[in-house]
Design a protein around this motif. Structure first.
Motif, PDB file in Angstrom:
ATOM      1  N   PRO A 103      43.506  34.487  54.883  1.00 23.46           N
ATOM      2  CA  PRO A 103      43.980  35.283  53.744  1.00 23.46           C
ATOM      3  C   PRO A 103      42.814  35.691  52.835  1.00 23.46           C
ATOM      4  O   PRO A 103      41.912  34.898  52.561  1.00 23.46           O
ATOM      5  N   ALA A 104      42.877  36.921  52.349  1.00 25.74           N
ATOM      6  CA  ALA A 104      41.861  37.417  51.420  1.00 25.74           C
ATOM      7  C   ALA A 104      42.495  38.447  50.497  1.00 25.74           C
ATOM      8  O   ALA A 104      43.310  39.268  50.937  1.00 25.74           O
ATOM      9  N   VAL A 105      42.118  38.398  49.216  1.00 26.31           N
ATOM     10  CA  VAL A 105      42.643  39.336  48.226  1.00 26.31           C
ATOM     11  C   VAL A 105      41.496  39.901  47.405  1.00 26.31           C
ATOM     12  O   VAL A 105      40.463  39.253  47.229  1.00 26.31           O
ATOM     13  N   ALA A 106      41.685  41.103  46.912  1.00 26.96           N
ATOM     14  CA  ALA A 106      40.755  41.710  45.959  1.00 26.96           C
ATOM     15  C   ALA A 106      41.457  41.780  44.612  1.00 26.96           C
ATOM     16  O   ALA A 106      42.623  42.198  44.532  1.00 26.96           O
ATOM     17  N   VAL A 114      44.427  43.988  43.556  1.00 24.27           N
ATOM     18  CA  VAL A 114      44.045  45.343  43.926  1.00 24.27           C
ATOM     19  C   VAL A 114      44.390  45.612  45.382  1.00 24.27           C
ATOM     20  O   VAL A 114      44.852  46.686  45.749  1.00 24.27           O
ATOM     21  N   ASP A 115      44.188  44.630  46.226  1.00 23.33           N
ATOM     22  CA  ASP A 115      44.453  44.787  47.654  1.00 23.33           C
ATOM     23  C   ASP A 115      44.545  43.397  48.281  1.00 23.33           C
ATOM     24  O   ASP A 115      44.116  42.401  47.687  1.00 23.33           O
ATOM     25  N   GLY A 116      45.107  43.324  49.471  1.00 23.96           N
ATOM     26  CA  GLY A 116      45.211  42.069  50.194  1.00 23.96           C
ATOM     27  C   GLY A 116      45.361  42.342  51.673  1.00 23.96           C
ATOM     28  O   GLY A 116      45.817  43.416  52.072  1.00 23.96           O
ATOM     29  N   LEU A 230      27.016  49.835  39.514  1.00 24.90           N
ATOM     30  CA  LEU A 230      26.627  50.734  38.432  1.00 24.90           C
ATOM     31  C   LEU A 230      27.850  51.380  37.792  1.00 24.90           C
ATOM     32  O   LEU A 230      27.716  52.281  36.973  1.00 24.90           O
ATOM     33  N   ASP A 231      29.025  50.932  38.196  1.00 26.18           N
ATOM     34  CA  ASP A 231      30.289  51.415  37.668  1.00 26.18           C
ATOM     35  C   ASP A 231      31.061  50.208  37.150  1.00 26.18           C
ATOM     36  O   ASP A 231      31.060  49.143  37.773  1.00 26.18           O
ATOM     37  N   VAL A 232      31.708  50.373  35.997  1.00 26.19           N
ATOM     38  CA  VAL A 232      32.418  49.258  35.373  1.00 26.19           C
ATOM     39  C   VAL A 232      33.494  48.700  36.301  1.00 26.19           C
ATOM     40  O   VAL A 232      33.618  47.484  36.484  1.00 26.19           O
ATOM     41  N   THR A 233      34.287  49.582  36.904  1.00 24.15           N
ATOM     42  CA  THR A 233      35.368  49.140  37.780  1.00 24.15           C
ATOM     43  C   THR A 233      34.835  48.356  38.970  1.00 24.15           C
ATOM     44  O   THR A 233      35.392  47.322  39.358  1.00 24.15           O
ATOM     45  N   VAL A 234      33.741  48.838  39.550  1.00 27.12           N
ATOM     46  CA  VAL A 234      33.166  48.173  40.721  1.00 27.12           C
ATOM     47  C   VAL A 234      32.620  46.802  40.347  1.00 27.12           C
ATOM     48  O   VAL A 234      32.796  45.823  41.079  1.00 27.12           O
ATOM     49  N   GLU A 235      31.957  46.704  39.193  1.00 23.71           N
ATOM     50  CA  GLU A 235      31.417  45.410  38.771  1.00 23.71           C
ATOM     51  C   GLU A 235      32.518  44.379  38.605  1.00 23.71           C
ATOM     52  O   GLU A 235      32.313  43.181  38.859  1.00 23.71           O
ATOM     53  N   GLU A 236      33.699  44.829  38.190  1.00 22.40           N
ATOM     54  CA  GLU A 236      34.772  43.899  37.866  1.00 22.40           C
ATOM     55  C   GLU A 236      35.657  43.543  39.059  1.00 22.40           C
ATOM     56  O   GLU A 236      36.625  42.797  38.912  1.00 22.40           O
ATOM     57  N   LEU A 237      35.339  44.065  40.239  1.00 19.35           N
ATOM     58  CA  LEU A 237      36.079  43.714  41.452  1.00 19.35           C
ATOM     59  C   LEU A 237      35.530  42.435  42.070  1.00 19.35           C
ATOM     60  O   LEU A 237      34.318  42.213  42.085  1.00 19.35           O
ATOM     61  N   SER A 238      36.409  41.605  42.591  1.00 20.21           N
ATOM     62  CA  SER A 238      35.969  40.451  43.365  1.00 20.21           C
ATOM     63  C   SER A 238      36.939  40.233  44.520  1.00 20.21           C
ATOM     64  O   SER A 238      38.126  40.569  44.426  1.00 20.21           O
ATOM     65  N   ILE A 239      36.415  39.687  45.606  1.00 15.10           N
ATOM     66  CA  ILE A 239      37.224  39.400  46.790  1.00 15.10           C
ATOM     67  C   ILE A 239      37.218  37.895  47.000  1.00 15.10           C
ATOM     68  O   ILE A 239      36.152  37.281  47.109  1.00 15.10           O
ATOM     69  N   GLU A 240      38.411  37.309  47.027  1.00 14.51           N
ATOM     70  CA  GLU A 240      38.530  35.869  47.253  1.00 14.51           C
ATOM     71  C   GLU A 240      39.142  35.642  48.625  1.00 14.51           C
ATOM     72  O   GLU A 240      40.210  36.172  48.939  1.00 14.51           O
ATOM     73  N   THR A 241      38.457  34.843  49.430  1.00 12.26           N
ATOM     74  CA  THR A 241      38.888  34.540  50.786  1.00 12.26           C
ATOM     75  C   THR A 241      39.211  33.056  50.905  1.00 12.26           C
ATOM     76  O   THR A 241      38.497  32.217  50.355  1.00 12.26           O
ATOM     77  N   PHE A 242      40.283  32.757  51.611  1.00 14.50           N
ATOM     78  CA  PHE A 242      40.709  31.371  51.815  1.00 14.50           C
ATOM     79  C   PHE A 242      40.470  31.006  53.278  1.00 14.50           C
ATOM     80  O   PHE A 242      41.200  31.434  54.166  1.00 14.50           O
ATOM     81  N   LEU A 243      39.421  30.237  53.496  1.00 10.81           N
ATOM     82  CA  LEU A 243      39.011  29.855  54.841  1.00 10.81           C
ATOM     83  C   LEU A 243      39.681  28.543  55.252  1.00 10.81           C
ATOM     84  O   LEU A 243      39.948  27.689  54.406  1.00 10.81           O
TER      85      LEU A 243
END
Length: 276
Positions: A103-106, A114-116, A230-243
């Motif tokens: 499983p992984a989510v953004a 944002v996405d999964g 270099l974009d505010v939205t991009v800086e604030e994105l993170s992807i969390e993965t459950f291994l």
């Protein structure tokens, strides 16, 4: 110009830096920094950006510093569904799919989904429908008594980890929405901040232990971000993965993911698709 000086002082205090330490890092005199913070001197645009860089100020707040100093913002805030960020969206999808069947989510800066990928329903099974309606907040979904909480076998340990993580983020960013979210989560069953759990022999990370059917999933969390935003939205994105933390978990995830559907994402224009 005193407004920007006060903001710089707030960020310096938040980072627990003395004027002398910040002046040394930014290669300016302590006297000049003192004059900037008290409003006796007006910073140039370049000076505002230099100090913001050394204070590790988020891009969103660097623009606020520039505005307070009388300069135009320099970092764009494009909506994630805008044409300019199509490559970012494609990269996020690529990373999410590459992790299947794990499983992984953004999520965005306020922990809104944002996405999964297709394995996410393994995590969200049994959660109340109202918690799965966009905009989905990943932390609320996890700790809410109608969410994942009843399935989390080490809820006290996992809750302590998440609250500490959110508390640090709220302190570092001074975001009132994160502070409000922290207060909300603290109000869920379990009291205020739980005591940190002492690691046992051989423990190296905090696992998420999740009830799954008649068995248990042991999951290890990793977080990825864009390294040069270099974009505010991009800086604030993170992807969390459950291994998977063991072979049994890996086998269960492989068996559960085929045919699965990703957690429904917000429609364009909803909370995570709006212009920040």
């Amino acid at each position: 110009m005193g407004e920007v000086g006060g903001l710089l002082r707030e960020w310096r205090t938040r980072r627990r830096l003395s004027q002398l330490a910040l002046a040394h890092e930014a290669e300016i005199s302590p006297r000049h920094l003192s004059f900037l913070e008290t409003g006796r001197s007006a910073p140039s645009r370049e000076m505002v950006l230099r100090l913001a860089e050394h204070l590790d100020v988020p891009l969103r707040d660097r623009d606020q510093l520039l505005l307070a100093a009388g300069y135009a913002p320099v970092y764009p805030r494009r909506a994630l569904d805008s044409p300019e960020l199509s490559r970012v969206r494609a990269a996020v999808r690529l990373v999410l799919r590459a992790h299947e069947p794990w499983p992984a989510v953004a999520v965005d800066r306020r922990w809104r989904l944002v996405d999964g990928n297709a394995a996410v329903p393994v995590l969200t099974a049994g959660a109340a429908p109202h918690l799965l309606r966009p905009p989905v907040n990943a932390l609320r979904l996890t700790l809410h008594p109608d969410g994942l909480a009843p399935r989390v076998l080490n809820l006290g340990q996992w809750r302590a980890h998440l609250l500490a993580r959110l508390r640090r983020q709220a302190q570092l960013t001074a975001d009132p929405d994160l502070t409000a979210l922290l207060d909300e989560l603290r109000g869920y069953p379990g009291g205020t901040d739980p005591e940190p759990v002492e690691p046992g022999p051989g423990d190296v990370v905090v696992p998420l232990r999740l009830r799954h059917g008649d068995g248990e999933l042991t999951l290890l969390s990793t977080v990825s971000t864009f390294g040069t935003p270099l974009d505010v939205t991009v800086e604030e994105l993170s992807i969390e993965t459950f291994l998977p933390g063991d072979d049994a978990t890996a086998a269960a995830l492989r068996a559960a993911t085929p045919g699965g559907a990703p957690l429904r994402r917000p429609d364009p224009g909803s909370a995570s698709g709006h212009r920040p």
